[in-house]
Motif scaffolding. Structure first.
Motif, PDB file in Angstrom:
ATOM      1  N   UNK A 170       0.864  -1.149  -0.119  1.00 20.84           N
ATOM      2  CA  UNK A 170       0.150  -0.084  -0.124  1.00 20.84           C
ATOM      3  C   UNK A 170       0.890   1.310  -0.066  1.00 20.84           C
ATOM      4  N   UNK A 171       1.809   1.261   0.633  1.00 17.57           N
ATOM      5  CA  UNK A 171       2.803   2.468   0.702  1.00 17.57           C
ATOM      6  C   UNK A 171       3.388   2.685  -0.463  1.00 17.57           C
ATOM      7  N   UNK A 184      -5.941   2.622  -4.448  1.00 16.30           N
ATOM      8  CA  UNK A 184      -5.715   2.189  -3.322  1.00 16.30           C
ATOM      9  C   UNK A 184      -5.698   3.212  -2.183  1.00 16.30           C
ATOM     10  N   UNK A 185      -5.155   4.513  -2.642  1.00 13.30           N
ATOM     11  CA  UNK A 185      -5.325   5.626  -1.445  1.00 13.30           C
ATOM     12  C   UNK A 185      -6.803   5.770  -1.311  1.00 13.30           C
ATOM     13  N   UNK A 186      -7.248   5.789  -2.288  1.00 11.33           N
ATOM     14  CA  UNK A 186      -9.128   6.010  -1.818  1.00 11.33           C
ATOM     15  C   UNK A 186      -9.471   4.936  -0.999  1.00 11.33           C
ATOM     16  N   UNK A 187      -9.044   3.890  -1.355  1.00  5.75           N
ATOM     17  CA  UNK A 187      -9.873   2.633  -0.645  1.00  5.75           C
ATOM     18  C   UNK A 187      -9.212   2.953   0.930  1.00  5.75           C
ATOM     19  N   UNK A 191     -11.601   3.258   4.218  1.00  6.36           N
ATOM     20  CA  UNK A 191     -11.251   2.550   5.752  1.00  6.36           C
ATOM     21  C   UNK A 191     -11.088   3.415   6.813  1.00  6.36           C
ATOM     22  N   UNK A 192     -10.220   4.374   6.544  1.00  4.31           N
ATOM     23  CA  UNK A 192      -9.710   5.221   7.636  1.00  4.31           C
ATOM     24  C   UNK A 192     -10.984   5.878   8.336  1.00  4.31           C
ATOM     25  N   UNK A 193     -11.824   6.428   7.370  1.00  2.00           N
ATOM     26  CA  UNK A 193     -13.081   7.440   7.546  1.00  2.00           C
ATOM     27  C   UNK A 193     -13.998   6.324   8.232  1.00  2.00           C
ATOM     28  N   UNK A 194     -13.985   5.232   7.853  1.00  2.00           N
ATOM     29  CA  UNK A 194     -15.009   4.322   8.625  1.00  2.00           C
ATOM     30  C   UNK A 194     -14.542   3.789   9.935  1.00  2.00           C
ATOM     31  N   UNK A 195     -13.289   3.914  10.371  1.00  4.19           N
ATOM     32  CA  UNK A 195     -12.758   3.385  11.367  1.00  4.19           C
ATOM     33  C   UNK A 195     -13.230   4.610  12.618  1.00  4.19           C
ATOM     34  N   UNK A 196     -12.957   5.752  11.991  1.00  5.15           N
ATOM     35  CA  UNK A 196     -13.070   6.926  12.706  1.00  5.15           C
ATOM     36  C   UNK A 196     -14.510   7.129  13.054  1.00  5.15           C
ATOM     37  N   UNK A 197     -15.369   6.869  12.153  1.00  4.82           N
ATOM     38  CA  UNK A 197     -16.827   6.879  12.376  1.00  4.82           C
ATOM     39  C   UNK A 197     -17.340   5.879  13.290  1.00  4.82           C
TER      40      UNK A 197
END
Length: 341
Positions: free
Chosen positions: A92-93, A323-326, A330-336
């Protein structure tokens, strides 16, 4: 009276304008170099298009598999350079950083900043990331220079003595750079000395303290993971060579393996020249000219190299962007989820 230059935001506005202008200019330069490519080596776009038309869907799938295999091999290097990083996150990086670097002028810094934000989100420290960047940069540059050094050894076999002398003059800085890096890693006193010299030249830096600390971090990481790093990097370079060879094979443009290895060395060396994003245009013109000089058909070698760069440069942009969008989603969902909990 307050001058316009003193108004809040003026500096930021000018910086944005400079970035936009730089982006446009480098984009135009890249496009111009690629557009000029066939004429530069004595071919036409219609001839190049005719050769590219030989590629089948099955061949493209095979090339994609080899390309992905190379990226996966490189993820082992990244994971070993940041203990605790998984291969998936290493991939991913690699993809997201490359996507940014291939789009923006001098995008390597932006790609590094993005990767820093990602690893911090994963719980790694700033110091760990600094060591990671130092080791991966050293390994990436070292592998490129290693390919160049091996190719230089093939020059006397493939070319005349005058060509060998010219290549030796062109690549003279390579052993100097490698020698200095090895010297710094071998002796901390040299790191202190070089850091002090750079402090006096650059000013407002603390490299006399930071360079020895960075040296110790690099040695610690390499001592623990040098086997994985070496195997991963060798596999990555071998798969890059395999991809280059296959690009010409599927186009029915056969070239000898030593010639292709020399072309890979030229391509690797030119990627170190960040004139344009991802060295686009510079790599294509320089490497194709080298292949033509080595006896390749202008239209054939142009098509083959464009196909190779289509994977190693162009494909990294949309794949890395997705990949960056995904990852962002996922980060947004985790924060939510954390806020909801």
């Amino acid at each position: 009276m307050t001058k316009n230059d003193d108004r809040p935001g003026t500096g930021r506005t000018r910086t944005r304008r400079r970035r936009v202008v730089t982006s446009v200019l480098t984009g135009v330069l890249s496009a111009a170099l690629v557009a000029f490519l066939p004429r530069a080596v004595g071919a036409t776009w219609s001839q190049v298009g005719g050769v590219l038309g030989r590629v089948s869907v099955g061949s493209l799938l095979l090339l994609a598999v080899v390309w992905i295999a190379g990226l996966w091999a490189h993820s082992y290097v990244l994971a070993a350079s940041l203990p605790g990083l998984s291969k998936r996150r290493g991939l991913t990086l690699s993809l997201t950083g490359s996507a940014v670097a291939n789009v923006l002028p001098l995008g390597g810094a932006a790609g590094t900043a993005l990767n820093f934000a990602m690893v911090r989100r994963w719980g790694f420290s700033s110091a760990a990331f600094a060591g990671f960047i130092a080791v991966t940069t050293l390994l990436n540059v070292g592998s490129k220079l290693g390919v160049v050094a091996l190719a230089l050894g093939l020059v006397p076999i493939l070319h005349s003595a005058s060509a060998f002398a010219s290549a030796g003059l062109l690549l003279a800085p390579v052993p100097v750079a490698v020698g200095l890096s090895v010297w710094i890693l071998a002796d901390e006193r040299v790191a202190v000395m070089v850091g002090g010299i750079l402090d006096r030249v650059i000013r407002r830096t603390r490299l006399r303290e930071q360079l020895p600390a960075l040296r110790r971090s690099i040695l610690h990481l390499m001592e623990a993971g040098w086997r994985t790093m070496s195997a991963g990097m060798i596999a990555y370079v071998a798969l890059q060579l395999a991809l280059l060879w296959l690009c010409f094979q599927v186009l029915h443009v056969p070239l000898a393996l030593p010639v292709l290895f020399t072309a890979l060395a030229v391509e690797r060396l030119l990627t170190l020249v960040p004139i344009t994003p991802g060295s686009a245009g510079v790599v294509e013109v320089g490497t194709t000219a080298a292949l033509v000089a080595l006896g390749g058909d202008p239209a054939g070698v142009t098509a083959g190299l464009l196909l190779f760069r289509g994977f190693t440069y162009l494909m990294e942009i949309p794949v890395g962007g997705v990949t960056l969008a995904a990852w962002s989603w996922l980060q947004h969902r985790t924060r939510q989820a954390a806020l909801a909990g």
